[in-house]
Write a protein that holds these residues in place. Structure first.
Motif, mmCIF file in Angstrom:
data_model
loop_
_atom_site.group_PDB
_atom_site.id
_atom_site.type_symbol
_atom_site.label_atom_id
_atom_site.label_comp_id
_atom_site.label_asym_id
_atom_site.label_seq_id
_atom_site.Cartn_x
_atom_site.Cartn_y
_atom_site.Cartn_z
ATOM 1 N N THR A 1 31.161 25.504 -129.337
ATOM 2 C CA THR A 1 31.730 27.320 -128.803
ATOM 3 C C THR A 1 31.569 27.103 -127.077
ATOM 4 O O THR A 1 30.238 26.462 -127.047
ATOM 5 N N PRO A 2 32.372 27.030 -126.672
ATOM 6 C CA PRO A 2 31.993 27.590 -125.200
ATOM 7 C C PRO A 2 31.390 28.520 -124.725
ATOM 8 O O PRO A 2 32.216 29.583 -124.955
ATOM 9 N N TYR A 3 30.823 28.130 -123.899
ATOM 10 C CA TYR A 3 30.330 29.841 -123.180
ATOM 11 C C TYR A 3 30.123 29.555 -121.559
ATOM 12 O O TYR A 3 30.574 28.513 -120.842
ATOM 13 N N LEU B 1 24.369 36.895 -117.687
ATOM 14 C CA LEU B 1 25.284 37.329 -118.624
ATOM 15 C C LEU B 1 25.363 36.003 -119.153
ATOM 16 O O LEU B 1 25.534 34.399 -119.087
ATOM 17 N N LEU B 2 26.132 35.591 -121.008
ATOM 18 C CA LEU B 2 26.080 35.380 -121.231
ATOM 19 C C LEU B 2 27.447 35.489 -121.901
ATOM 20 O O LEU B 2 27.746 36.291 -122.916
ATOM 21 N N LYS B 3 28.775 35.139 -121.638
ATOM 22 C CA LYS B 3 30.141 35.241 -122.489
ATOM 23 C C LYS B 3 30.527 34.603 -123.281
ATOM 24 O O LYS B 3 30.265 32.312 -122.741
ATOM 25 N N SER B 4 31.213 34.461 -124.586
ATOM 26 C CA SER B 4 31.631 33.489 -125.043
ATOM 27 C C SER B 4 32.865 33.320 -125.071
ATOM 28 O O SER B 4 33.912 34.315 -124.442
ATOM 29 N N LEU B 5 33.457 31.763 -124.478
ATOM 30 C CA LEU B 5 34.694 31.935 -124.145
ATOM 31 C C LEU B 5 35.447 31.087 -125.730
ATOM 32 O O LEU B 5 36.672 30.320 -125.241
#
Length: 625
Positions: free
Chosen positions: A216-218, A234-238
């Protein structure tokens, strides 16, 4: 307080990107965990596996090149289809790759800019409003508020409380986003103080990095508040963007496959259009080679293929005219020889009668002719006989050339026929016959007598006696036996030839012609010095002389040629060669039942002669020798 300045593009990447989901990623795409301590051994393992794959691929590449170098495309249609397919595949893959790259950049950049912009705004509005030394509860509350923004990302805030302790506030509680999830290199870049210059107004900046955790890309980003305050990450799932890109890749792949199939179909259609005139040209050329000289191509258009068709038609027309002219001249020549032979027979009949009277006078004991005149009379008698034989041979050759020679078949005992031939010419003392009675064949006895007389006579004149004649039979399936060429016999200058020079292997013609009774093989071997190698190919040529210094001989120069034509009329063959021990050997092969050949093809005699048209053979009476 305010967040670190974000430059154009919403922050700085930590290092050039090696992540599969973006060109601006900071660190190489990590495996399941994103901490630096866990990345290093796995990265080393990946590098080792990469080297193994490439090391093995080099051997496979070499083997593949070897196979490819041995590959040959013999079909023009196949080559056209392959070339069209390769061009279409290259174009489709290039277009799909460019389209994927551009869309991928647009999707990731748009998502990244939106997240970084929202994070920057939240850091300015909420984290900037915190005191310089906030408490744990304040950090936690602010982090939860920031995580509830429109972009829905995880937030981690780090600061020192009033007592000087490092406190953390993260969205999602203790099980949520933690500092261990931030790559070490990103943390170092966020905390590194930059020198203030005319081009750099702020000491701290916003940095980001794309990572992969469990496929899973982040997007991970961080910055510090200028003037004191918390540090935010911040950590955001792409994953939604990655799924969109995967769908795009599948769509482009399907489009590439369809383009390849379409190009193959188009190439097939174009190849058919281009190759149809070529196929017609090939068919016309084959018909022309079969002797159908009136073959022409239909010409339409003005392209290169139309020019080729016009050239072919002109060449075929010229060839037809040339062959017609040659046939007319050949026919005129044959007619002249035939007419001349007929015209010569009448005066020759009278001359022969006179020479017979003169010969009787020579044999008369009373001496009716003066001794001074006797040599001249004997010369006249000898030359008259030779001229008579020449005229008869010319008439026989004319019948073969005109295709009017016919076989009169009868059941013949081969041994009796050879004995009769030898006895009629008083050769019994000079010829050894090795033939068992009971070998029968259905052939033309008169033409067999002509063949034997020419072969045996040629051997006696040029090879010397004794001449050995042997007969054996061979089954229709072939027993593998052939003429024994090791003990041949031949004349000094004689012609043994390429009776096989017609291209037929010994026995093949007879066996093909005879479907029921096998083959009769007759060998004539002499004890002479053999035939010169340069003479062998011309043994059966008409009027061929083995030595230019001996243009005159006792024979007519047509004997061997007539013998070969008679063999061909039976569907047989005559070959000539030298034996290892010296001497020449002539081998005659005849089918045991020629009637089978005549029933199979009424024009068999004509065809057998026609297959060998244009080849000239040599005389058995020994003129070539």
């Amino acid at each position: 307080m305010r967040p670190a300045a974000a430059r154009q593009g919403r922050g700085r990447a930590v290092v050039p990107d090696a992540d599969p989901y973006g060109p601006g990623c900071g660190l190489p795409a990590g495996p399941a965990s994103v901490t630096q301590e866990q990345q290093d051994p796995r990265e080393r393992q990946e590098r080792e596996e990469h080297r193994e794959r490439h090391g093995g691929s080099r051997g496979w590449s070499a083997a593949r090149k070897g196979v490819w170098s041995r590959l040959r495309f013999t079909s023009l249609r196949l080559r056209l289809v392959v070339v069209f397919g390769l061009v279409a595949l290259t174009a489709a893959v290039s277009a799909s790759g460019i389209a994927y790259w551009l869309n991928r950049e647009a999707v990731l950049t748009r998502a990244q800019d939106a997240v970084l912009g929202d994070f920057e705004q939240e850091m300015q509005n909420r984290a900037g409003a915190l005191p310089e030394r906030p408490t744990q509860e304040e950090l936690q509350y602010t982090a939860d508020q920031m995580a509830n923004s429109s972009q829905r990302f995880s937030v981690l805030l780090i600061a020192e409380d009033p007592e000087g302790r490092t406190v953390y506030g993260g969205s999602g509680g203790l099980s949520g986003f933690s500092l261990q999830d931030v790559p070490v290199s990103l943390r170092e870049a966020v905390n590194e103080r930059q020198k203030i210059t005319s081009t750099n107004e702020y000491a701290y900046h916003l940095y980001w990095q794309r990572i992969v955790d469990g496929d899973t890309p982040y997007l991970v980003a961080g910055t510090r508040t200028i003037g004191g305050g918390p540090t935010g990450y911040l950590l955001k799932s792409l994953e939604p963007e990655a799924k969109d890109l995967n769908s795009l890749a599948w769509s482009l792949g399907i489009a590439t496959g369809l383009a390849l199939i379409g190009s193959a179909l188009l190439a097939q259609a174009l190849a058919t259009t281009v190759l149809k005139p070529v196929q017609r040209l090939g068919t016309a050329a084959r018909r022309l080679g079969e002797g159908k000289l009136d073959t022409r191509l239909r010409v339409s258009g003005t392209d290169e293929l139309a020019d080729l068709s016009r050239t072919f038609n002109k060449a075929a027309e010229a060839l037809e005219k040339r062959v017609a002219d040659m046939a007319a001249r050949d026919e005129a020549s044959r007619r002249f020889v035939a007419d001349m032979s007929h015209e010569l027979r009448t005066p020759l009949t009278a001359i022969t009668a006179v020479t017979e009277v003169l010969e009787e006078e020579l044999e008369f004991e009373g001496g009716g002719i003066a001794p001074m005149v006797e040599p001249a009379v004997r010369l006249v008698v000898s030359e008259t006989r030779r001229l008579n034989d020449l005229v008869e041979n010319l008439m026989e050759v004319t019948r073969f050339d005109a295709g009017t020679a016919r076989l009169v078949l009868d059941d013949v005992d081969i041994a009796d026929q050879i004995t009769a031939c030898i006895d009629a010419r008083a050769w019994l003392d000079a010829v050894e016959l090795d033939a068992e009675r009971g070998i029968h064949a259905r052939i033309d006895p008169r033409r067999l007598d002509v063949i034997l007389a020419n072969l045996i006579g040629n051997a006696l004149k040029h090879g010397g006696s004794p001449v050995r004649v042997s007969v054996r039979e061979e089954s229709a399936a072939g027993d593998g036996s052939g003429p024994d060429r090791s003990d041949g016999a031949g004349g000094a200058e004689a012609v043994a030839g390429e009776g096989a020079g017609d291209g037929a292997e010994p026995g093949t013609g007879a066996e093909d012609a005879d479907g029921s009774g096998g083959t009769v093989i007759i060998e004539v071997r002499d004890q002479g010095p053999g035939i010169p190698e340069d003479v062998l190919p011309h043994v059966f040529d008409r009027f061929y002389k083995a030595s230019a210094s001996r243009p005159r001989s006792e024979g007519s120069g047509l004997g061997l040629s007539i013998a070969l034509e008679n063999a061909h009329a039976h569907g047989g063959e005559i070959t000539a060669a030298n034996g290892p021990g010296g001497g020449a050997v002539f081998t005659l092969r005849l089918p045991r039942d020629v009637s089978a050949l005549m029933e199979e093809d009424a024009g068999g005699t004509e065809d057998a002669r026609g297959r060998r048209s244009g080849t000239r053979r040599e005389n058995t009476e020994g003129d070539a020798r």
